[in-house]
Design an enzyme around this catalytic site. Structure first.
Site, PDB file in Angstrom:
ATOM      1  N   HIS A 127     -70.693  85.528  42.721  1.00 27.34           N
ATOM      2  CA  HIS A 127     -71.477  84.286  42.759  1.00 27.34           C
ATOM      3  C   HIS A 127     -70.733  83.158  42.048  1.00 27.34           C
ATOM      4  O   HIS A 127     -70.709  82.010  42.518  1.00 27.34           O
ATOM      5  CB  HIS A 127     -72.845  84.531  42.113  1.00 27.34           C
ATOM      6  CG  HIS A 127     -73.825  83.437  42.354  1.00 27.34           C
ATOM      7  ND1 HIS A 127     -74.441  82.754  41.338  1.00 27.34           N
ATOM      8  CD2 HIS A 127     -74.313  82.902  43.502  1.00 27.34           C
ATOM      9  CE1 HIS A 127     -75.259  81.842  41.842  1.00 27.34           C
ATOM     10  NE2 HIS A 127     -75.197  81.908  43.151  1.00 27.34           N
ATOM     11  N   HIS A 145     -68.969  79.689  44.045  1.00 24.13           N
ATOM     12  CA  HIS A 145     -69.280  78.306  43.680  1.00 24.13           C
ATOM     13  C   HIS A 145     -68.063  77.565  43.124  1.00 24.13           C
ATOM     14  O   HIS A 145     -68.112  76.332  42.998  1.00 24.13           O
ATOM     15  CB  HIS A 145     -70.441  78.270  42.687  1.00 24.13           C
ATOM     16  CG  HIS A 145     -71.779  78.449  43.343  1.00 24.13           C
ATOM     17  ND1 HIS A 145     -72.442  77.421  43.963  1.00 24.13           N
ATOM     18  CD2 HIS A 145     -72.570  79.534  43.503  1.00 24.13           C
ATOM     19  CE1 HIS A 145     -73.587  77.846  44.456  1.00 24.13           C
ATOM     20  NE2 HIS A 145     -73.689  79.139  44.196  1.00 24.13           N
ATOM     21  N   HIS A 184     -76.394  83.214  50.531  1.00 26.67           N
ATOM     22  CA  HIS A 184     -77.566  83.475  49.705  1.00 26.67           C
ATOM     23  C   HIS A 184     -78.647  84.242  50.472  1.00 26.67           C
ATOM     24  O   HIS A 184     -79.373  85.054  49.885  1.00 26.67           O
ATOM     25  CB  HIS A 184     -78.116  82.161  49.150  1.00 26.67           C
ATOM     26  CG  HIS A 184     -77.249  81.554  48.085  1.00 26.67           C
ATOM     27  ND1 HIS A 184     -76.204  80.715  48.379  1.00 26.67           N
ATOM     28  CD2 HIS A 184     -77.256  81.683  46.721  1.00 26.67           C
ATOM     29  CE1 HIS A 184     -75.609  80.341  47.250  1.00 26.67           C
ATOM     30  NE2 HIS A 184     -76.219  80.920  46.231  1.00 26.67           N
ATOM     31  N   GLU A 235     -78.927  72.027  49.010  1.00 26.88           N
ATOM     32  CA  GLU A 235     -78.293  72.545  47.783  1.00 26.88           C
ATOM     33  C   GLU A 235     -78.428  71.618  46.572  1.00 26.88           C
ATOM     34  O   GLU A 235     -78.793  72.142  45.500  1.00 26.88           O
ATOM     35  CB  GLU A 235     -76.832  72.893  48.047  1.00 26.88           C
ATOM     36  CG  GLU A 235     -76.243  73.591  46.839  1.00 26.88           C
ATOM     37  CD  GLU A 235     -74.774  73.954  47.032  1.00 26.88           C
ATOM     38  OE1 GLU A 235     -74.253  74.687  46.193  1.00 26.88           O
ATOM     39  OE2 GLU A 235     -74.148  73.496  47.989  1.00 26.88           O
ATOM     40  N   HIS A 269     -82.296  72.311  45.240  1.00 27.33           N
ATOM     41  CA  HIS A 269     -81.826  73.623  44.781  1.00 27.33           C
ATOM     42  C   HIS A 269     -81.320  73.565  43.343  1.00 27.33           C
ATOM     43  O   HIS A 269     -81.706  74.376  42.493  1.00 27.33           O
ATOM     44  CB  HIS A 269     -80.718  74.136  45.704  1.00 27.33           C
ATOM     45  CG  HIS A 269     -79.922  75.256  45.108  1.00 27.33           C
ATOM     46  ND1 HIS A 269     -78.705  75.047  44.481  1.00 27.33           N
ATOM     47  CD2 HIS A 269     -80.170  76.583  44.993  1.00 27.33           C
ATOM     48  CE1 HIS A 269     -78.240  76.199  44.033  1.00 27.33           C
ATOM     49  NE2 HIS A 269     -79.099  77.145  44.323  1.00 27.33           N
ATOM     50  N   HIS A 295     -82.990  75.197  39.688  1.00 29.99           N
ATOM     51  CA  HIS A 295     -82.297  76.004  38.680  1.00 29.99           C
ATOM     52  C   HIS A 295     -82.439  75.372  37.299  1.00 29.99           C
ATOM     53  O   HIS A 295     -82.686  76.057  36.303  1.00 29.99           O
ATOM     54  CB  HIS A 295     -80.807  76.112  39.029  1.00 29.99           C
ATOM     55  CG  HIS A 295     -80.455  77.264  39.903  1.00 29.99           C
ATOM     56  ND1 HIS A 295     -80.014  78.460  39.407  1.00 29.99           N
ATOM     57  CD2 HIS A 295     -80.479  77.406  41.253  1.00 29.99           C
ATOM     58  CE1 HIS A 295     -79.765  79.298  40.407  1.00 29.99           C
ATOM     59  NE2 HIS A 295     -80.039  78.678  41.542  1.00 29.99           N
ATOM     60  N   HIS A 316     -84.604  81.635  45.211  1.00 32.69           N
ATOM     61  CA  HIS A 316     -83.813  81.610  46.442  1.00 32.69           C
ATOM     62  C   HIS A 316     -84.611  82.129  47.641  1.00 32.69           C
ATOM     63  O   HIS A 316     -84.273  81.807  48.783  1.00 32.69           O
ATOM     64  CB  HIS A 316     -82.501  82.360  46.252  1.00 32.69           C
ATOM     65  CG  HIS A 316     -81.419  81.456  45.731  1.00 32.69           C
ATOM     66  ND1 HIS A 316     -80.667  80.651  46.541  1.00 32.69           N
ATOM     67  CD2 HIS A 316     -81.030  81.177  44.460  1.00 32.69           C
ATOM     68  CE1 HIS A 316     -79.834  79.937  45.824  1.00 32.69           C
ATOM     69  NE2 HIS A 316     -80.032  80.231  44.545  1.00 32.69           N
TER      70      HIS A 316
END
Length: 692
Positions: free
Chosen positions: A207, A211, A238, A350, A365, A369, A405
């Site tokens: 992950h 990114h 995802h 995102e 997104h 987080h 997610h």
């Protein structure tokens, strides 16, 4: 690879230890006095000479020193979060500074100068992104993050024991420090049943690296972010994580993930990471069960987001999906038609710097987080840093990651449900018929075909390169991870047409849901996990296709990554699902799955690549989830094809969905709850009959 580029790897060792201390093979950068920070500059050249000792000097080119005032806004001992808008701005500025230096020797001098002045988390992130994308450094094999910042991967007890070992024992007297499989909660917490998955080192490593290769930062270097089908890949990678996690939950007698939809209600799940930090001044924060989300106002107002912002962005995105079009920055409607619609939506949700209109559709997104990671101290009253959901290297440890997610995936599925179903003609490959499939575990009897087996296996990792200000000697952590016996596929295909090419697509899904009921295809399609995808040559007549599991197009081998000096054959860019986690855990009595094989027509799959004759990149593994470096995504079909859309009419079951170029095979995954030491090849095989 130039020698200059290879020396850059020394900058990843002991990231809070000053750059004038020898690293690598007893090497040290030959820094001038002006490179020293204010703390050490008064000590002058004599101090530098004393610290370097007899180490080999690495020469540095004299340059005009970069202005680091903006990246230095983040303190050396603070946490860094890519989901924090202000921190993302600092990262973008640093990436622009590093990437804007075209000469490799000047780049080396700049990053050496910057190292002791910047926050190590921010520095390593920006340096990694730039090294991955510079033409003169992109083939460097970066060290896995666990060896740079082990505190993001192993529990705090390791560091206490490691210091003791380094202080008291000689290298030959040291035993690896065992990291328990489950140390974040007791069995009273049902979510702990799948902690081995969430906290798996390889999954979190994947992950993090994904990114790095597909960053969200708004940077002047557009090629760093603007990659082929980037938004679609964000969706698909995802979505596949969720499919894998849900299958894992079923194997552990847990229900599928519940979408996190109502942000006004408390988060039911708590999470206590038990992670230390060697960089920041505090440990990673915990979240108690039933914690309420709140509006965020931190960093003197520079990090500010309300729950209402998330709700407004969600509603606007859903409205755009229903309309079938989004509004761009010029106020014009842009259709979400295929093939590009899912890519537009992915970059918008995102959201990356490629978002078609961040002013209207926001930063859903990322800010989700952020809000979750700060729910324990939303206004900074207690000076607490963000929790594990704030970091791409740690976010997957937390159960709420999968619930969040699951909501993000719900948005994508709402869009996919607006697209027309595939017709039989779109799915078929005229003249090609899959006639049989077999799966054979290595070393097992042919009577045990179509049966797979998993177990626990330990592996040792040297974490000394992340142990700042300690002896430069090996200190190993022994982790236990899920592993499976290697296996192979045998696929028989009849081709009554002319010779040509096809694409073999292999997926696996559970046979039953959490209640023991058969899954109808409308639901089942979202549980299919991609295991492999590769091109096959089809001659006229009978064809036998064989394929080993370790050649999977979605996985990489962590054992190769953790080698200290990997050979050219072993090098890997680090992006990819860990090979040891290719299969779900299974159950002792055998977990019923279904293996799907499709041979699609390569004429509809082929992507014409430019410069395909160039030397193969080390980043051509795991292309299904990571793409091809500097290339177009190597499959023209929508990602997840043929399971990315609702089924056609009268295809209520998977059997009704199949065309002749597809086949379904019942397979069973058995789990042997036994732990094997590193390097041991277990002598275990599946049972030869269902009653063994």
């Amino acid at each position: 690879m130039s020698v200059t580029a290879k020396y850059l790897l020394n900058l990843f060792e002991r990231p809070t230890e000053p750059v004038f201390v020898p690293k690598g093979q007893n090497e040290v950068f030959d820094i001038p006095v002006e490179y020293l920070t204010d703390r050490f500059k008064p000590l002058g050249q004599a101090f530098i000479d004393r610290m370097r000792g007899k180490a080999k000097k690495i020469p540095l080119k004299k340059i005009t020193l970069p202005d680091l005032s903006i990246p230095m806004e983040l303190g050396r001992r603070e946490f860094f979060s890519l989901f924090d808008p202000h921190h993302r701005t600092l990262a973008a500025k640093l990436i622009d500074i590093f990437a804007g230096i075209k000469d490799l020797e000047e780049f080396q001098s700049a990053v050496v100068y910057a190292r002791d002045r910047l926050n190590p988390y921010l520095y390593i992130y920006a340096l990694s992104v730039v090294i991955y994308h510079r033409p003169d450094t992109k083939d460097l094999n970066l060290p896995p993050l666990v060896t740079v910042f082990p505190e993001k991967f192993v529990n705090e007890i390791f560091f206490i024991k490691a210091k003791e070992v380094l202080a008291l024992l000689e290298v030959k007297e040291r035993e690896p420090i065992v990291i328990p499989v489950n140390y974040t909660a007791s069995d009273l917490d049902l979510e702990q049943r799948v902690a081995y998955f969430r906290e798996d080192l390889g999954i979190n490593h994947h992950h993090w690296v994904w990114h790095l290769i597909y960053p969200t930062v708004v940077t002047d270097q557009s090629s760093i972010v603007d990659k082929d089908r980037r938004g679609e890949l964000f969706y698909y990678m995802h979505q596949q994580i969720l499919a894998r996690y849900n299958m894992e939950r079923f194997c552990n007698y847990l229900p599928r993930v519940t979408r996190f939809l109502d942000w006004r209600k408390p988060i039911e799940e708590g999470y206590f990471p038990k992670l230390d930090t060697l960089v920041a001044s505090q440990n990673w924060p915990s979240r108690s069960a039933n914690t309420q989300l709140s509006n965020i106002n931190r960093n003197n107002g520079r990090t500010r987001v309300d729950i209402q912002d998330l709700e407004r962005w969600r509603d606007r995105i859903l409205e755009a999906i229903e309309r079938g079009a989004v509004i761009n920055k010029s106020g014009k409607f842009v259709d979400l038609s295929e093939p590009g619609g899912i890519d537009i939506l992915g970059n918008l949700i995102e959201s990356s710097s490629l978002s078609i209109n961040r002013k209207i559709y926001g930063d859903l997104h990322n800010q989700g987080h952020n809000v979750i990671s700060l729910c324990h101290d939303p206004d900074g009253k207690y000076l607490e840093p963000a929790a594990v959901m704030s970091d791409t290297a740690t976010a997957m440890r937390d159960p709420i990651f999968y619930r969040w997610h699951s909501f993000i995936n719900y948005l994508f599925q709402e869009y996919k449900n607006t697209l027309p179903s595939y017709t039989k003609e779109q799915l078929a490959f005229p003249g090609v018929k899959v006639t049989s499939i077999e799966v054979q575990t290595d070393g097992a009897s042919t009577k045990a075909k179509n049966k797979l087996i998993t177990f626990w296996q330990q592996t040792d990792i040297d974490l000394s390169l992340g142990m700042d200000f300690e002896k430069s000697e090996p200190v190993f952590a022994r982790i236990t991870r899920l592993q499976h016996k290697p296996f192979s596929y045998k696929i028989e295909v009849e081709n009554t047409g002319s010779a040509g090419k096809g694409t073999c697509r292999i997926f696996m899904a559970p046979k039953f849901d959490e209640t023991g009921e058969m899954l109808l295809f409308r639901e089942l399609k979202d549980f299919f996990v991609e295991l492999d995808k590769f091109t096959v040559d089809l001659k006229t007549g009978k064809n036998t296709i064989t394929r080993k599991s370790d050649l999977s197009s979605v996985t990489i081998s962590l054992d190769k990554i953790f080698k200290k000096n990997p050979s050219a054959e072993d090098q890997d860019c680090g992006c990819g699902w860990p090979q040891n986690m290719l299969l779900c855990k299974g159950t002792p009595e055998g977990y019923a799955c279904q293996l799907f094989v499709m041979i699609s027509d390569y004429k509809g799959d082929e992507v014409e690549q430019k410069n395909e004759g160039e030397r193969k990149s080390q980043c051509y593994n795991a292309v299904s989830y990571c793409g091809k470096r500097d290339k177009l995504y190597p499959d023209k079909r929508p990602m997840g094809f043929p399971f990315d859309r609702q089924p056609r009419t009268r295809a209520e079951t998977i059997q009704q969905f199949l065309t002749e170029n597809m086949m379904l095979l019942p397979v069973t995954v058995y789990h042997k709850s036994k732990v094997f030491q590193p390097g041991v090849i277990p002598d275990i095989t599946p049972p030869e009959d269902e009653f063994s």
